[in-house]
Design an enzyme around this catalytic site. Structure first.
Site, short mmCIF file in Angstrom:
data_model
loop_
_atom_site.label_atom_id
_atom_site.label_comp_id
_atom_site.label_asym_id
_atom_site.label_seq_id
_atom_site.Cartn_x
_atom_site.Cartn_y
_atom_site.Cartn_z
N ASN A 1 -5.31 -7.61 9.02
CA ASN A 1 -4.09 -8.06 8.37
C ASN A 1 -3.60 -9.40 8.89
O ASN A 1 -2.70 -10.00 8.30
CB ASN A 1 -3.00 -7.01 8.52
CG ASN A 1 -3.30 -5.75 7.73
OD1 ASN A 1 -3.99 -5.79 6.73
ND2 ASN A 1 -2.81 -4.62 8.21
N ARG B 1 -7.09 -7.23 -2.48
CA ARG B 1 -5.63 -7.30 -2.45
C ARG B 1 -5.16 -8.59 -1.80
O ARG B 1 -4.14 -9.16 -2.16
CB ARG B 1 -5.10 -6.07 -1.68
CG ARG B 1 -3.63 -6.13 -1.34
CD ARG B 1 -2.74 -6.13 -2.56
NE ARG B 1 -1.35 -6.32 -2.20
CZ ARG B 1 -0.39 -6.56 -3.07
NH1 ARG B 1 -0.67 -6.65 -4.35
NH2 ARG B 1 0.85 -6.72 -2.67
N CYS C 1 -6.33 -0.77 -1.23
CA CYS C 1 -6.30 0.67 -1.03
C CYS C 1 -5.53 1.36 -2.15
O CYS C 1 -4.77 0.75 -2.88
CB CYS C 1 -5.64 0.98 0.31
SG CYS C 1 -6.55 0.39 1.73
N ARG D 1 1.40 -1.83 -5.93
CA ARG D 1 1.72 -2.95 -5.04
C ARG D 1 2.20 -4.09 -5.92
O ARG D 1 1.41 -4.75 -6.60
CB ARG D 1 0.46 -3.39 -4.27
CG ARG D 1 -0.16 -2.32 -3.40
CD ARG D 1 0.55 -2.20 -2.08
NE ARG D 1 -0.24 -1.43 -1.12
CZ ARG D 1 -1.04 -1.96 -0.22
NH1 ARG D 1 -1.17 -3.26 -0.14
NH2 ARG D 1 -1.70 -1.20 0.61
N ASP E 1 0.40 2.31 8.87
CA ASP E 1 -1.06 2.37 8.95
C ASP E 1 -1.56 3.20 10.11
O ASP E 1 -2.77 3.39 10.26
CB ASP E 1 -1.63 0.95 9.04
CG ASP E 1 -1.73 0.27 7.70
OD1 ASP E 1 -1.44 0.92 6.68
OD2 ASP E 1 -2.08 -0.93 7.64
N ILE F 1 7.52 3.96 3.60
CA ILE F 1 7.06 2.77 2.88
C ILE F 1 6.32 3.13 1.61
O ILE F 1 6.74 2.76 0.50
CB ILE F 1 6.14 1.92 3.78
CG1 ILE F 1 6.89 1.49 5.04
CG2 ILE F 1 5.64 0.69 3.01
CD1 ILE F 1 6.05 0.68 6.00
#
Length: 428
Positions: free
Chosen positions: A23, A94, A119, A124, A315, A337
Site C-alpha cells: 500500500n 484498484r 479485492c 469502492r 487489514d 470500514i
C-alpha cells in the site's frame, strides 16, 4: 487459482525479513510521474500490481531499470511520455485510481474506465478522487469512460473530506505538491503508507506539514526533483508472521525498522494471548497463552475494533480472527470500514470454530473450540486468506485453502519464507 496445502500443528521458529509495503509502493510508484528526473525506490516488493504499473509506464515510453537485487528500481519518465490525449489508464488494478492525480498534473488530460478492481471488499467509490481533482480546477467532460481535462493551472484548495480515505489523501498530496498556493486537507488519512508517500514527496522538494495527523497542509512548489527512497516494511506482514509463529507454539523474530508503528497492533494481538519482545530493529513472538484479556468492566464483551489509522488496521482483522478461534474464551471483532468484509467467517465453521456474525460489521468468536483440519474456500480478499491460514496452521493435520492466490498480490515469497522457518506448507 492455486490452492494452499497446510500441514498444521508444528512449531515454526527463526528469523524473517518482511516485504515492502504494497500500500506504500503503489502510490510511491505513481508519484514518480511528478518529475522528469530519475527516481530510485528500494525495498520494492515483487507483486503483480507493481508489475502492471511498471508495464504501463514502459508502454508510455518511460524507462525502468532494475538492480541485481530485484528490489531496487530506477524510473525515469521522458518529457514527451504521457502526451495529452494518450494517457489512458490501465485496467484490472484498484491502484490505477492513484494515477489520476499525477497523470492530470503531468498532461492536463486523462481518460479511464471504472472496471479496475482489487479485492472483493464491497463498493469502492471513486467520487472522493474526482471531487478533489475538480476542486483543484480540472473539469469532467464525460463519463463512462471518464474524460477529465485541465485548462488552467491547478490552484491550491482547502478541502474537508467526508471521511479519512487513504487513496483520496494520496491523490490530494500529489496534486497539491505542485499546485499554485497553499492547500489544506481536513480529515486526512494518516496510515504509515500515506506518511511514506508524503515523506517521498518531501524528498522531491514538496512542502508538506502534518504527517501522521488528520490535517495535511501542502504549499505548492514549481517543480519536483528526483530522489532515492526506501519503501517501508509492510506492518501487515510483520504482524502476520508474528501471529503465525505464536499460534504454532514457535518463536519467530521479524527484523524491521517500523517498530514505532507496531505499538497498538501488538497490544491488540496481546489481547489474544500472544506474547512479544521488542528490541531495536526486531520484534519476537515468544509465546501464546490462548487467554483473552478481560476488560475491567466485567459485563462487557472483549473486543478488537478496526478503523482508520491510528486505530487497529482493518487489514489485520482477519489475522486476529484466525488467532482467536484457538483461544479459550469469546471476543468480538468490529470492522468499522468495510461492509461485508466478515462474511467469510462461515468458512471458519469448517475448522470447528464457533462464530456468530452479528451484522455486516461485527463478528463474535467463541472460545474453547475443538478445532480440526478442513478444506475451505477463500474469497478474493488478500488478508482473509491469511486469516484462514492462521486457523489451519494451528490445527494438527492437513488443511486445504482453495483459491489462495490473492496472497501473492501483497506478500511475495510468502510460502517460501514460511518453509524456511520450518512450516509445512506448499502451493498446489
Amino acid at each position: 487459482m492455486a490452492d494452499l496445502i497446510v500441514d498444521g500443528g508444528h512449531p515454526i521458529s527463526g528469523t524473517v525479513i518482511p516485504s515492502g509495503n504494497k500500500n506504500a509502493v503503489l502510490p510511491m510508484l505513481c508519484a514518480t510521474l511528478l518529475t522528469d528526473e530519475p527516481v530510485t525506490l528500494e525495498n520494492v516488493p515483487e507483486i503483480s500490481d507493481v508489475a502492471k504499473i511498471l508495464a504501463y509506464f514502459e508502454s508510455m515510453g518511460s524507462t525502468v531499470a532494475r538492480a541485481d537485487d530485484g528490489a531496487t528500481l530506477t524510473i525515469r519518465h521522458d518529457f514527451d511520455a504521457f502526451r495529452s490525449g494518450e494517457a489512458d489508464l490501465p485496467l484490472g488494478i484498484r491502484s490505477a485510481v492513484l494515477l489520476l492525480a499525477p497523470v492530470m498534473v503531468r498532461t492536463g488530460t486523462l481518460t479511464f474506465d471504472t472496471d479496475a478492481k482489487g479485492c472483493a471488499l464491497g463498493l469502492r467509490e471513486i467520487d472522493p478522487h474526482l471531487e478533489i481533482i475538480e476542486q483543484f480546477g480540472a473539469r469532467i467532460v464525460a463519463t463512462h469512460p471518464y474524460d477529465i481535462r485541465r485548462e488552467e493551472p491547478l490552484k491550491g484548495q482547502a478541502i474537508w473530506a467526508d471521511y479519512a480515505s487513504v487513496t483520496a489523501t494520496e491523490t490530494f498530496a500529489m496534486i497539491a505538491a505542485t499546485a499554485e498556493g497553499s492547500s489544506v486537507l481536513m480529515n486526512a488519512a494518516s496510515e504509515p503508507h500515506v506518511q511514506a508517500l508524503c515523506e517521498m514527496l518531501r524528498s522531491m522538494g514538496a512542502k508538506i506539514d502534518g504527517l501522521g495527523t488528520s490535517r495535511l497542509t501542502v504549499t505548492g512548489v514549481e517543480r519536483l526533483s528526483g530522489t532515492r527512497v526506501r519503501v517501508p516494511d509492510d506492518h501487515h506482514e510483520v504482524a502476520t508472521f508474528l501471529a503465525i509463529g505464536g499460534v504454532t507454539g514457535g518463536r519467530v523474530t521479524v527484523k524491521t525498522d517500523i517498530t514505532p508503528h507496531m505499538t497498538l497492533i501488538l497490544r491488540q494481538f496481546a489481547k489474544l494471548g500472544l506474547q512479544f519482545e521488542t528490541n531495536d530493529g526486531a520484534i519476537t513472538v515468544t509465546g501464546w497463552t490462548r487467554e483473552i484479556s478481560r476488560p475491567y468492566t466485567r459485563e462487557m464483551l472483549p473486543k478488537i475494533e478496526a478503523a482508520p489509522w491510528p486505530y487497529f488496521p482493518a487489514d489485520l482483522l482477519p489475522q486476529a480472527i484466525g488467532v482467536a478461534v484457538g483461544c479459550r474464551s469469546e471476543i468480538m471483532f468490529w470492522n468499522k470500514i468495510y461492509e461485508g468484509a466478515l462474511a467469510w467467517s462461515s468458512e471458519l465453521a469448517k475448522f470447528g470454530a464457533r462464530v456468530h456474525l452479528s451484522d455486516p460489521h461485527r463478528l463474535i468468536v467463541f472460545g474453547g473450540n475443538n478445532l480440526r483440519p478442513a478444506e475451505v474456500e477463500a474469497p478474493y480478499i488478500i488478508r482473509v486468506v491469511l486469516g484462514l491460514f492462521l486457523a489451519a496452521i494451528q490445527v494438527e493435520g492437513q488443511s486445504i485453502i482453495r483459491k489462495a492466490d490473492p496472497i501473492r498480490r501483497a506478500h511475495p515469497r510468502f510460502v517460501e519464507k514460511l518453509t524456511e522457518l520450518g512450516a509445512q506448507v506448499r502451493w498446489a
